[in-house]
Scaffold this active site. Structure first.
Site, PDB file in Angstrom:
ATOM      1  N   HIS A 107     -15.818 -75.111 -47.695  1.00 11.22           N
ATOM      2  CA  HIS A 107     -16.955 -74.195 -47.889  1.00 11.22           C
ATOM      3  C   HIS A 107     -18.131 -74.896 -48.579  1.00 11.22           C
ATOM      4  CE1 HIS A 107     -14.751 -70.439 -46.807  1.00 11.22           C
ATOM      5  NE2 HIS A 107     -13.707 -71.116 -47.256  1.00 11.22           N
ATOM      6  N   ASN A 153     -13.660 -63.821 -46.132  1.00 12.28           N
ATOM      7  CA  ASN A 153     -14.164 -64.514 -44.945  1.00 12.28           C
ATOM      8  C   ASN A 153     -14.701 -63.499 -43.948  1.00 12.28           C
ATOM      9  OD1 ASN A 153     -13.571 -67.153 -45.705  1.00 12.28           O
ATOM     10  ND2 ASN A 153     -11.600 -67.215 -44.666  1.00 12.28           N
ATOM     11  N   HIS A 169     -13.610 -67.157 -57.881  1.00 12.77           N
ATOM     12  CA  HIS A 169     -12.193 -67.306 -58.193  1.00 12.77           C
ATOM     13  C   HIS A 169     -11.479 -65.996 -57.839  1.00 12.77           C
ATOM     14  CE1 HIS A 169      -8.462 -68.059 -60.006  1.00 12.77           C
ATOM     15  NE2 HIS A 169      -8.746 -67.873 -61.264  1.00 12.77           N
TER      16      HIS A 169
HETATM   17 FE1  HDE Z   1     -10.549 -70.691 -50.255  1.00 10.02          FE
HETATM   18  N1  HDE Z   1     -11.062 -72.231 -51.474  1.00 10.02           N
HETATM   19  N2  HDE Z   1      -8.634 -71.324 -50.264  1.00 10.02           N
HETATM   20  N3  HDE Z   1     -10.008 -69.258 -48.892  1.00 10.02           N
HETATM   21  N4  HDE Z   1     -12.411 -70.073 -50.175  1.00 10.02           N
HETATM   22  C1  HDE Z   1     -12.295 -72.514 -51.907  1.00 10.02           C
HETATM   23  O1  HDE Z   1     -12.907 -73.039 -54.111  1.00 10.02           O
HETATM   24  C2  HDE Z   1      -8.113 -72.214 -51.141  1.00 10.02           C
HETATM   25  C3  HDE Z   1      -8.770 -69.027 -48.392  1.00 10.02           C
HETATM   26  C4  HDE Z   1     -12.883 -68.955 -49.562  1.00 10.02           C
HETATM   27  O2  HDE Z   1     -18.796 -69.746 -51.713  1.00 10.02           O
HETATM   28  C5  HDE Z   1     -12.336 -73.585 -52.941  1.00 10.02           C
HETATM   29  O3  HDE Z   1     -14.800 -73.140 -55.324  1.00 10.02           O
HETATM   30  C6  HDE Z   1      -6.684 -72.310 -50.985  1.00 10.02           C
HETATM   31  C7  HDE Z   1      -8.723 -67.742 -47.732  1.00 10.02           C
HETATM   32  C8  HDE Z   1     -14.322 -68.866 -49.707  1.00 10.02           C
HETATM   33  O4  HDE Z   1     -18.074 -70.891 -53.436  1.00 10.02           O
HETATM   34  C9  HDE Z   1     -10.861 -73.906 -53.172  1.00 10.02           C
HETATM   35  C10 HDE Z   1      -6.383 -71.445 -49.963  1.00 10.02           C
HETATM   36  C11 HDE Z   1      -9.972 -67.230 -47.847  1.00 10.02           C
HETATM   37  C12 HDE Z   1     -14.679 -69.976 -50.454  1.00 10.02           C
HETATM   38  C13 HDE Z   1     -10.187 -72.989 -52.168  1.00 10.02           C
HETATM   39  C14 HDE Z   1      -7.594 -70.849 -49.520  1.00 10.02           C
HETATM   40  C15 HDE Z   1     -10.759 -68.182 -48.568  1.00 10.02           C
HETATM   41  C16 HDE Z   1     -13.464 -70.707 -50.747  1.00 10.02           C
HETATM   42  C17 HDE Z   1     -13.233 -74.747 -52.617  1.00 10.02           C
HETATM   43  C18 HDE Z   1      -5.022 -71.177 -49.353  1.00 10.02           C
HETATM   44  C19 HDE Z   1     -10.485 -65.899 -47.299  1.00 10.02           C
HETATM   45  C20 HDE Z   1     -16.072 -70.391 -50.865  1.00 10.02           C
HETATM   46  C21 HDE Z   1     -14.398 -74.682 -53.566  1.00 10.02           C
HETATM   47  C22 HDE Z   1      -4.060 -70.805 -50.294  1.00 10.02           C
HETATM   48  C23 HDE Z   1      -9.872 -64.747 -47.906  1.00 10.02           C
HETATM   49  C24 HDE Z   1     -16.484 -69.776 -52.145  1.00 10.02           C
HETATM   50  C25 HDE Z   1     -14.112 -73.550 -54.420  1.00 10.02           C
HETATM   51  C26 HDE Z   1     -17.907 -70.160 -52.466  1.00 10.02           C
HETATM   52  C27 HDE Z   1     -13.415 -71.871 -51.517  1.00 10.02           C
HETATM   53  C28 HDE Z   1      -8.853 -72.955 -52.047  1.00 10.02           C
HETATM   54  C29 HDE Z   1      -7.659 -69.928 -48.443  1.00 10.02           C
HETATM   55  C30 HDE Z   1     -12.159 -67.947 -48.838  1.00 10.02           C
HETATM   56  C31 HDE Z   1     -10.473 -75.344 -53.071  1.00 10.02           C
HETATM   57  C32 HDE Z   1      -5.780 -73.193 -51.781  1.00 10.02           C
HETATM   58  C33 HDE Z   1      -7.499 -67.103 -47.073  1.00 10.02           C
HETATM   59  C34 HDE Z   1     -15.229 -67.807 -49.158  1.00 10.02           C
HETATM   60  O5  HDE Z   1     -10.455 -73.551 -54.450  1.00 10.02           O
END
Ligand code: HDE
Length: 749
Positions: A100, A173, A364
């Protein structure tokens, strides 16, 4: 002017700036009872100021020359001004988000329609008169910070609610399911989709071997794949897409009663996409297409809005579905549990500084408030760890909650101390609890004082690394999604798969995908196979050492049942989606192709009609500057055929005017503009002599085609009148644009 006087003036200016901020009219963002914006205002420093200074406030008297030993001599180490400036510059970048990274954000507010007290005690969902400030960041997943907006990808939809009880982040999402069921697979998924490690190719694209290699070994991703290959993954605008919380969460009311809840965002502008051909061209013509669109809409006062929807499930019904509520690869079809719209979010202010706000904002999933709680979805559980962890490295330590955009508006008191970049100066002797030296403060808040208490879910289990058999049906909802699409959308999915798999070079990967697609829908698989010039394998050849979770003992798989015997769920399609019945042309961009000598009324009256309907009108001409109509009207050329491009507009109009049309006919780009528009099924209108441009572009084949009919829309999405301008032409143009695309013109795949 003496230094003292100047200082007074600067102080005055600053006070004036602050004053301006608090006196700003509604809609300017500040001063409209948005507590978060008032909080941010304390940190705002207008670019400019009076004298250039160092970071220590020392005035700089020469910003053009470094300190040298003689005018041709070496630079001196002593030059603290040069050293500070260059050092700061060297450290301007922070690591981009690991996923992202490419994002765009805006401020706004959320208001609930009526109290949700029956379901949740969350304070921001109680009082319809309360406006809760929000900051929303949209993003793509795979690309780097500077990558194109129009990649085929999931869009992040992360909302930070600055509630009176602390920050609540709904980090969702634009697609309601995910690729994997367990967080432990996330690094593998992301490594597979990111550019390949040996050559860092391709950027912001899933069409390559490693992604499809992983997917072909991960049958649980099949439902998500259907969504990502659909037009949902190439939205026309961030303002025209849905959002989803994906996981099942919990609502808890003040009696401690819990219910399951799924969150939805429904855009008031409806659901719209571009075609893949357009997406690829926009990526070249304007890689900032979505970012610009969001920014401009807010600047124009066309504030994007979404309704927050909830699907609420009683705890007793947890097991009454044919899928597991904890499985993030499943939706609850809206036809089974309707989405109740409980409030509205309006985005009405652009950030002041991209880095300070959009880049430094830290979301978060663990940021929840009393009344909202988690479930045991194994993907959500992993996210609860990941987000805080990633901010520690990305934002450089444990104090990122002090960065203005992340700071809650609720008062913050605790005994956490120190660390890199600590801003707060904590006064006092105590930094522990319990204490007696400070009267016990800060003390714990009981639940009667809005203290957060986790839902006391009963858990009695063995520690195991296993997946519940209720997670094993990977295909039913993928099939439901595909079958629920209109024929046009199904064709787009087929074409997307042909494109993506066509870029895969390893033949066994393609074959494995065809095998999996055949489990979703035979026709889908055979059409994709046809495009690839391949056959669907009868059985799946296991690659060496393959061990995948989908490779389960069939005896363990629950009987395959489509949710409640559903054949289709109309809420899943974009075209004719019953949730978005009112088509509007609001904020659509209409290009007028004009040159000197246009018919004044044909241009001005049409412009008036479109603007009254809420559309934006832009002129595209052979050159920039001003254009003069036959009767002397002067208009500005917003774009030339060089700076504009057909794919950047939603509809097209060629007004009457002999001289104007003659000049456009001599401009080869004008014809290609219209031909692209025609190919992309967009509405094209012409009046009077403007029709001749359609003829010379080959769009109107038989010269007399228009005369033979008295219909203003003489072919789907083609609107014309021999008259210079008639209101009926304008009205018909508006109706045709409101259909957005005229799919009858699209060749079948
Ligand atoms: Fe994320 N995801 N994600 N994700 N995600 C990040 O956090 C992660 C997942 C989503 O505009 C990271 O600050 C894991 C689902 C958005 O700043 C990180 C797993 C959904 C954004 C991270 C998922 C999301 C992130 C990267 C699986 C939809 C952007 C930078 C367990 C419900 C937020 C950060 C923004 C961002 C980890 C799966 C949505 C690395 C480990 C499912 C919208 O922490």
């Amino acid at each position: 002017m003496s230094k003292g006087k100047t200082d007074e003036r600067i102080a005055g200016n600053n006070a004036k700036n602050r004053q301006q901020i608090s006196n700003s009219p509604p809609n300017s963002g500040y001063g409209e009872n948005n507590q978060k914006l008032d909080d941010l205002a304390k940190n705002i420093e207008d670019a400019g100021g009076e004298f250039l200074t160092t970071n220590q406030g020392v005035r700089v008297n020469d910003n053009q020359n470094s300190l040298k030993a003689g005018d041709r001599g070496p630079t001196l180490l002593e030059d603290f001004i040069l050293r500070e400036k260059i050092t700061h510059f060297d450290h301007e970048r922070i690591p981009e988000r690991v996923v992202h990274a490419r994002g765009s954000a805006a401020h706004g507010y959320f208001q609930v329609y009526e109290s949700m007290a029956q379901y949740t005690k969350a304070d921001f969902l109680q009082d319809p008169s309360v406006k809760t400030p929000v900051f929303v960041r949209f993003s793509t997943v795979a690309g780097s910070r500077g990558s194109t907006d129009l990649a085929r990808d999931v869009r992040g939809f992360a909302v930070k609610f600055y509630t009176q009880e602390g920050n609540y982040d709904l980090v969702g999402n634009n697609i309601p399911v995910f690729f994997i069921q367990d967080a432990i697979k996330f690094p593998d998924l992301i490594h597979a989709v990111k550019p390949e490690p040996h050559n860092e190719v391709p950027q912001a694209a899933s069409a390559h071997d490693t992604f499809w290699d992983f997917i072909s070994l991960m049958p649980e991703s099949m439902h998500m794949i259907m969504w990502v290959m659909s037009d949902r993954a190439i939205p026309r605008s961030l303002r025209m897409m849905e959002g989803f919380g994906v996981h099942t969460f919990r609502f808890i009311n003040d009696k401690g009663k819990a219910r399951f809840v799924k969150f939805h965002w429904k855009p008031l502008l409806g659901l719209h996409a571009v075609l893949w051909d357009e997406a690829q061209k926009i990526s070249g013509k304007d890689p900032d297409f979505h970012r610009r669109d969001l920014w401009e809409a807010i600047e124009n006062g066309d504030y994007p809005e979404w309704e927050l929807g909830v699907q609420i499930v009683e705890e007793k019904d947890e097991f009454s579905f044919d899928f597991d509520l904890l499985d993030p690869t499943k939706i609850i079809p809206e036809e089974i549990v309707p989405v109740r719209r409980i409030g509205r979010m309006t985005l009405n202010r652009n950030p002041d500084n991209f880095f300070a706000e959009t880049e430094q904002v830290a979301f978060h999933t663990g940021n929840v408030v009393p009344g909202i709680d988690f479930t045991n979805d194994p993907l959500l559980q992993g996210r609860l760890f990941s987000y805080l962890d990633t901010q520690l490295i990305r934002l450089g330590g444990p104090n990122f909650h002090e960065i203005p955009i992340n700071r809650p508006i609720a008062p913050l008191h605790n005994n956490q101390r120190d660390g890199y970049m600590r801003q707060t100066v904590n006064r006092g002797q105590t930094s522990y609890e319990p204490n007696s030296l400070r009267g016990g403060c800060p003390f714990q808040a009981g639940t009667d004082m809005s203290g957060f208490a986790s839902h006391a879910e009963r858990i009695d289990a063995r520690k195991i690394r296993e997946r519940s058999p209720s997670f094993h049906d990977h295909f039913s909802q993928a099939t439901l999604f595909f079958k629920s699409q209109s024929e046009i959308e199904q064709n787009h999915i087929i074409k997307a798969l042909r494109f993506e798999l066509g870029k895969v070079e390893t033949i066994p990967i393609r074959e494995r995908m065809l095998f999996l697609l055949a489990q979703v829908d035979k026709q889908l698989a055979s059409k994709v196979a046809e495009g690839l010039g391949a056959a669907i394998p009868a059985k799946l050849e296991k690659p060496v050492n393959m061990s995948v979770p989908g490779d389960v003992d069939p005896k363990k798989v629950q009987p395959k049942r489509v949710a409640q015997d559903m054949e289709v769920s109309p809420a899943l399609r974009m075209i004719d989606n019953p949730n978005f019945p009112n088509e509007t042309i609001k904020t659509r961009k209409i290009a007028f192709l004009v040159s000197d000598g246009f018919d004044d009324a044909a241009l001005l009256d049409m412009k008036q009609t479109l603007m009254t309907a809420g559309a934006l009108v832009m002129t595209v001409a052979p050159r920039l500057g001003v254009l003069t109509g036959a009767n002397g009207t002067v208009v500005k050329a917003d774009f030339s055929f060089l700076t504009g491009s057909s794919v950047l507009f939603d509809a097209f109009y060629v007004p009457d005017g002999e001289a104007s049309v003659a000049s456009l006919k001599g401009e080869p780009e004008a014809a290609s503009f219209l031909n692209e528009a025609y190919k992309h099924c967009k509405t094209i209108a012409a009046s009077g002599a403007g029709i001749e441009l359609l003829a010379s572009a080959g769009i109107v084949t038989a010269a007399d085609e228009i005369s033979r009919t008295d219909k203003l829309e003489f072919r789907p999405g083609l609107v014309a009148s021999r008259e210079s301008y008639a209101q009926s032409l304008g009205d018909q143009f508006v109706r045709s644009i409101a259909r957005h695309r005229h799919w009858e013109r699209e060749p079948a795949s």
